[in-house]
Design a protein around this motif. Structure first.
Motif, PDB file in Angstrom:
ATOM      1  N   PRO A  31       0.852  -1.176  -0.047  1.00 26.92           N
ATOM      2  CA  PRO A  31      -0.084   0.148   0.114  1.00 26.92           C
ATOM      3  C   PRO A  31       0.842   1.128  -0.050  1.00 26.92           C
ATOM      4  O   PRO A  31       1.864   1.336   0.229  1.00 26.92           O
ATOM      5  CB  PRO A  31      -0.837  -0.140   1.367  1.00 26.92           C
ATOM      6  N   LEU A  32       0.328   2.309  -0.333  1.00 27.08           N
ATOM      7  CA  LEU A  32       0.959   3.682  -0.289  1.00 27.08           C
ATOM      8  C   LEU A  32       0.619   4.680   0.610  1.00 27.08           C
ATOM      9  O   LEU A  32      -0.580   4.587   0.937  1.00 27.08           O
ATOM     10  CB  LEU A  32       0.591   4.232  -1.878  1.00 27.08           C
ATOM     11  N   GLY A  33       1.327   5.539   1.136  1.00 24.59           N
ATOM     12  CA  GLY A  33       0.909   6.260   1.976  1.00 24.59           C
ATOM     13  C   GLY A  33       2.004   7.575   1.950  1.00 24.59           C
ATOM     14  O   GLY A  33       2.991   7.473   1.091  1.00 24.59           O
ATOM     15  N   VAL A  34       1.811   8.536   2.997  1.00 23.34           N
ATOM     16  CA  VAL A  34       2.865   9.653   2.977  1.00 23.34           C
ATOM     17  C   VAL A  34       3.248   9.616   4.853  1.00 23.34           C
ATOM     18  O   VAL A  34       2.512   9.551   5.553  1.00 23.34           O
ATOM     19  CB  VAL A  34       2.065  11.041   2.892  1.00 23.34           C
ATOM     20  N   PHE A  35       4.578   9.812   4.927  1.00 27.00           N
ATOM     21  CA  PHE A  35       5.198   9.666   5.913  1.00 27.00           C
ATOM     22  C   PHE A  35       6.291  10.545   6.267  1.00 27.00           C
ATOM     23  O   PHE A  35       6.524  11.212   5.192  1.00 27.00           O
ATOM     24  CB  PHE A  35       5.747   8.265   6.308  1.00 27.00           C
ATOM     25  N   SER A  36       6.719  10.921   7.338  1.00 26.71           N
ATOM     26  CA  SER A  36       7.868  11.803   7.662  1.00 26.71           C
ATOM     27  C   SER A  36       8.598  11.055   8.966  1.00 26.71           C
ATOM     28  O   SER A  36       7.988  10.257   9.586  1.00 26.71           O
ATOM     29  CB  SER A  36       7.532  13.149   7.929  1.00 26.71           C
ATOM     30  N   LYS A  39      10.337  15.038  12.075  1.00 33.39           N
ATOM     31  CA  LYS A  39       9.585  16.009  11.658  1.00 33.39           C
ATOM     32  C   LYS A  39      10.201  16.420  10.424  1.00 33.39           C
ATOM     33  O   LYS A  39      10.028  17.840   9.963  1.00 33.39           O
ATOM     34  CB  LYS A  39       9.821  17.350  12.749  1.00 33.39           C
ATOM     35  N   GLY A  40      10.571  15.881   9.534  1.00 32.17           N
ATOM     36  CA  GLY A  40      11.069  16.071   8.230  1.00 32.17           C
ATOM     37  C   GLY A  40       9.998  16.255   7.320  1.00 32.17           C
ATOM     38  O   GLY A  40       8.909  16.404   7.605  1.00 32.17           O
ATOM     39  N   GLU A  41      10.362  16.352   6.035  1.00 29.67           N
ATOM     40  CA  GLU A  41       9.393  16.788   4.860  1.00 29.67           C
ATOM     41  C   GLU A  41       8.573  15.386   4.750  1.00 29.67           C
ATOM     42  O   GLU A  41       9.226  14.259   4.903  1.00 29.67           O
ATOM     43  CB  GLU A  41      10.047  17.220   3.723  1.00 29.67           C
ATOM     44  N   PRO A 110      19.191   0.654   2.078  1.00 29.19           N
ATOM     45  CA  PRO A 110      19.379   1.706   2.724  1.00 29.19           C
ATOM     46  C   PRO A 110      18.074   2.908   2.697  1.00 29.19           C
ATOM     47  O   PRO A 110      17.995   3.969   3.463  1.00 29.19           O
ATOM     48  CB  PRO A 110      20.366   2.503   2.084  1.00 29.19           C
ATOM     49  N   HIS A 111      17.095   2.460   1.785  1.00 28.65           N
ATOM     50  CA  HIS A 111      16.136   3.624   1.737  1.00 28.65           C
ATOM     51  C   HIS A 111      14.769   2.965   2.573  1.00 28.65           C
ATOM     52  O   HIS A 111      13.687   3.539   2.382  1.00 28.65           O
ATOM     53  CB  HIS A 111      15.631   3.450   0.189  1.00 28.65           C
ATOM     54  N   LEU A 112      14.950   1.786   3.572  1.00 28.22           N
ATOM     55  CA  LEU A 112      13.829   1.449   4.313  1.00 28.22           C
ATOM     56  C   LEU A 112      13.934   2.042   5.714  1.00 28.22           C
ATOM     57  O   LEU A 112      15.032   2.516   6.144  1.00 28.22           O
ATOM     58  CB  LEU A 112      14.031  -0.066   4.729  1.00 28.22           C
ATOM     59  N   VAL A 113      12.666   2.617   6.118  1.00 26.37           N
ATOM     60  CA  VAL A 113      12.542   3.196   7.530  1.00 26.37           C
ATOM     61  C   VAL A 113      11.882   2.613   8.479  1.00 26.37           C
ATOM     62  O   VAL A 113      10.684   1.754   8.125  1.00 26.37           O
ATOM     63  CB  VAL A 113      11.781   4.606   7.328  1.00 26.37           C
ATOM     64  N   ASN A 114      12.101   2.396   9.586  1.00 26.89           N
ATOM     65  CA  ASN A 114      11.103   1.568  10.789  1.00 26.89           C
ATOM     66  C   ASN A 114      10.062   2.352  11.029  1.00 26.89           C
ATOM     67  O   ASN A 114       9.860   3.635  11.005  1.00 26.89           O
ATOM     68  CB  ASN A 114      12.092   1.250  11.898  1.00 26.89           C
ATOM     69  N   SER A 115       8.869   1.902  10.660  1.00 28.67           N
ATOM     70  CA  SER A 115       7.526   2.468  10.598  1.00 28.67           C
ATOM     71  C   SER A 115       7.316   2.962  12.186  1.00 28.67           C
ATOM     72  O   SER A 115       6.535   3.875  12.461  1.00 28.67           O
ATOM     73  CB  SER A 115       6.329   1.603  10.321  1.00 28.67           C
ATOM     74  N   ALA A 116       8.042   2.569  13.142  1.00 26.19           N
ATOM     75  CA  ALA A 116       7.683   2.916  14.519  1.00 26.19           C
ATOM     76  C   ALA A 116       8.426   4.128  14.777  1.00 26.19           C
ATOM     77  O   ALA A 116       8.167   4.836  15.717  1.00 26.19           O
ATOM     78  CB  ALA A 116       8.526   1.841  15.516  1.00 26.19           C
ATOM     79  N   ASN A 117       9.362   4.572  13.882  1.00 30.35           N
ATOM     80  CA  ASN A 117      10.050   5.841  13.815  1.00 30.35           C
ATOM     81  C   ASN A 117       9.499   6.737  12.927  1.00 30.35           C
ATOM     82  O   ASN A 117       9.714   8.087  12.749  1.00 30.35           O
ATOM     83  CB  ASN A 117      11.585   5.568  13.486  1.00 30.35           C
ATOM     84  N   GLU A 119       5.916   9.305  11.558  1.00 33.95           N
ATOM     85  CA  GLU A 119       4.875   9.876  11.448  1.00 33.95           C
ATOM     86  C   GLU A 119       3.783   9.884  10.088  1.00 33.95           C
ATOM     87  O   GLU A 119       4.437  10.046   9.070  1.00 33.95           O
ATOM     88  CB  GLU A 119       4.922  11.298  11.863  1.00 33.95           C
ATOM     89  N   MET A 120       2.661   9.278  10.187  1.00 35.90           N
ATOM     90  CA  MET A 120       1.868   9.151   9.081  1.00 35.90           C
ATOM     91  C   MET A 120       0.993  10.362   8.923  1.00 35.90           C
ATOM     92  O   MET A 120       0.549  11.052   9.732  1.00 35.90           O
ATOM     93  CB  MET A 120       1.066   8.065   9.176  1.00 35.90           C
ATOM     94  N   HIS A 121       0.960  10.702   7.503  1.00 38.77           N
ATOM     95  CA  HIS A 121       0.084  11.982   7.040  1.00 38.77           C
ATOM     96  C   HIS A 121      -1.258  11.414   6.317  1.00 38.77           C
ATOM     97  O   HIS A 121      -1.175  10.688   5.669  1.00 38.77           O
ATOM     98  CB  HIS A 121       0.900  12.972   6.432  1.00 38.77           C
ATOM     99  N   LEU A 122      -1.914  12.474   5.933  1.00 37.57           N
ATOM    100  CA  LEU A 122      -3.054  12.304   5.028  1.00 37.57           C
ATOM    101  C   LEU A 122      -2.162  11.651   3.614  1.00 37.57           C
ATOM    102  O   LEU A 122      -1.336  12.617   3.313  1.00 37.57           O
ATOM    103  CB  LEU A 122      -3.898  13.369   4.907  1.00 37.57           C
ATOM    104  N   PRO A 123      -3.095  10.894   3.028  1.00 28.73           N
ATOM    105  CA  PRO A 123      -2.078  10.379   1.849  1.00 28.73           C
ATOM    106  C   PRO A 123      -2.409  11.260   0.747  1.00 28.73           C
ATOM    107  O   PRO A 123      -1.194  11.337   0.020  1.00 28.73           O
ATOM    108  CB  PRO A 123      -3.144   9.202   1.598  1.00 28.73           C
ATOM    109  N   CYS A 124      -3.075  12.258   0.669  1.00 27.64           N
ATOM    110  CA  CYS A 124      -3.088  13.237  -0.427  1.00 27.64           C
ATOM    111  C   CYS A 124      -3.806  14.694   0.184  1.00 27.64           C
ATOM    112  O   CYS A 124      -4.571  14.619   1.110  1.00 27.64           O
ATOM    113  CB  CYS A 124      -3.858  12.874  -1.422  1.00 27.64           C
ATOM    114  N   ARG A 125      -3.643  15.592  -0.641  1.00 24.01           N
ATOM    115  CA  ARG A 125      -4.460  16.891  -0.328  1.00 24.01           C
ATOM    116  C   ARG A 125      -6.047  16.420  -0.913  1.00 24.01           C
ATOM    117  O   ARG A 125      -6.333  16.100  -2.089  1.00 24.01           O
ATOM    118  CB  ARG A 125      -3.955  18.057  -1.323  1.00 24.01           C
ATOM    119  N   ILE A 126      -6.864  16.583   0.140  1.00 24.36           N
ATOM    120  CA  ILE A 126      -8.388  16.096  -0.328  1.00 24.36           C
ATOM    121  C   ILE A 126      -9.087  17.458  -0.823  1.00 24.36           C
ATOM    122  O   ILE A 126      -9.376  18.224   0.172  1.00 24.36           O
ATOM    123  CB  ILE A 126      -8.770  15.384   0.809  1.00 24.36           C
ATOM    124  N   GLY A 127      -9.473  17.573  -2.119  1.00 28.09           N
ATOM    125  CA  GLY A 127     -10.168  18.738  -2.310  1.00 28.09           C
ATOM    126  C   GLY A 127     -11.566  18.837  -2.162  1.00 28.09           C
ATOM    127  O   GLY A 127     -12.243  19.554  -1.831  1.00 28.09           O
TER     128      GLY A 127
END
Length: 432
Positions: A31-36, A39-41, A110-117, A119-127
């Motif tokens: 599945p796809l999602g948006v994370f940081s 406090k990064g981008e 090297p491009h894997l991030v532990n999900s425990a570290n 923060e999840m965001h809204l997947p997209c800008r909901i117009g």
């Protein structure tokens, strides 16, 4: 509609060890999602077991098609949803290959991030956000409380009923639910009063996101509607039943629902759901057939969603006592939906309304015909007349402050690896 291919192979394993046997996010899901992180981008990622694969980083490393870089390098999925189903399928196949072939591990790990570290965001800008009412058993149950002799209005079996919600108050799972205030009127009172809702409820729904969309003034044919769905999530359209009962006539839901809508953070793609498709339920004898613009044989054969839904409640007292959440309901989405997701999309655009990438659409409350699969407290407690018995000698008709609701979903089918949606949670806080 997307078919089954090598990405669904039950024998396929990932070198990301936590993915193998994971209840929600094995390699067959992606599945796809948006994370940081820290406090990064915000960045687009893919859930794989207990890890998140950073797609912007993959693009930067030259491991994905360079034409995808602008869309996958952004902080939301809108541009990616606009790419359409062909690119979605190609990305799924590429990610499945990268995460299953051990020869790719050195470049990808090297491009894997532990999900425990993360923060999840809204997947997209909901117009825009539109909520439908396609759960026929819910519509019947609620209708009986107000119109015992005529629970379903005449249009229900001809047209997918919906209303436009409030996009600004859609939040990702975990957002606190501040008890709303509003006008409410008890039957015996001569006039309404203003104050905190006394009948706060949840609504178990599925949400889905629009892909490419259509231009204003054009329509989306039913045979093409499935290709306009970019992915699915869990959705809880929190509802203040006492405010709703006073305000909803004649224009329908307003302040009783727009104070908060919660969605799960991961978008389950239509490609991942291919093994779990079902026929749409057979309509009872005497029910009208869908009008031609809403009827497609392929959608009738495979438009049903074989998704097992569950709702659990954890009260403040249970939490303090170390008790587990109490399951309120379990049911199957396919048996709850009178109209398919494709029919919803086609009807939404049938008057020329333009749908846009990232628009959110809710199914409405999904209740089964069985009492064990009801999707709201209003149904479970019969409008407050039959309070629920909870562990610790507690009772509930509606939600109290401190209560925490968790929606979850899993897909199970013979010959397929089970996949899940993760969870969608919210804890009720007192009115401000």
């Amino acid at each position: 509609m997307t078919g089954i291919d090598e990405t669904h192979d039950p024998a396929r394993q990932s070198w990301v060890e936590s993915a193998n046997g994971h209840p929600d996010f094995p390699i067959q899901n992606l599945p796809l999602g948006v994370f940081s992180v820290a406090k990064g981008e915000p960045r687009i990622g893919v859930a794989i077991g207990e890890m998140i694969l950073d797609l912007k980083a993959l693009c930067g490393a030259g491991l994905l098609d360079k034409q995808w870089s602008p869309a996958l390098g952004s902080g939301s999925l809108n541009a990616w949803f606009a790419q359409g189903p062909a690119d979605a399928l190609a990305l799924r196949r590429r990610l499945s290959e990268l995460l299953s072939n051990d020869g790719n591990r050195h470049a990808v790990e090297p491009h894997l991030v532990n999900s425990a570290n993360a923060e999840m965001h809204l997947p997209c800008r909901i117009g825009d956000y539109t909520d439908f009412y396609v759960g026929i058993h819910h519509a019947t149950n609620v209708g009986k409380q107000f119109r015992p002799d005529n629970p379903l209005l005449p249009n229900y079996k001809y047209v997918p009923i919906g209303y436009h919600g409030r996009a600004s108050s859609v939040r990702v799972s975990g957002e606190p639910v501040v008890r709303p205030k509003g006008q409410r009127k008890s039957p015996e009172a001569e006039a309404p009063e203003y104050g905190p809702s006394r009948r706060l409820d949840y609504e178990l729904e599925l949400g889905f996101f629009v892909g490419k969309g259509n231009e204003l003034g054009t329509t989306i044919p039913i045979a093409e509607a499935a290709g306009q769905i970019a992915g699915y999530c869990l959705l809880n359209d929190w509802s203040a039943r006492d405010i709703q009962g006073w305000e909803y006539q004649p224009l329908g839901p307003f302040l009783a629902k727009n104070f908060l809508t919660s969605i799960s953070p991961w978008v389950i793609t239509p490609e991942a759901l291919a093994p779990f498709r079902k026929p749409m339920p057979t309509r009872p004898d005497g029910d009208p057939e869908p009008l031609p613009y809403l009827f497609d044989p392929s959608d009738q054969a495979k438009g049903g969603l074989g998704i097992q839904l569950e709702v659990a409640l954890l009260t403040a007292k249970m939490r303090e006592a170390g008790l587990p959440p109490h399951v309120l309901s379990r049911g199957d989405a396919s048996s709850a939906m009178y109209w398919s997701a494709a029919q919803i999309v086609t009807h939404h655009a049938s008057n020329g309304c333009n749908l846009q990438p990232g628009d959110l659409i809710g199914t409405g409350t999904l209740s089964t015909a069985q009492s064990t699969g009801l999707g709201s407290l209003m149904e479970i407690s019969a409008g407050g007349k039959a309070p629920i018995e909870l562990p610790g000698a507690e009772k509930r008709s509606f939600l109290d402050d401190g209560d925490e609701l968790t929606l979850s979903a899993r897909c199970v089918a013979e010959g397929a690896v089970p996949i899940g949606f993760g969870s969608c949670t919210g804890r009720v806080l007192p009115a401000t």
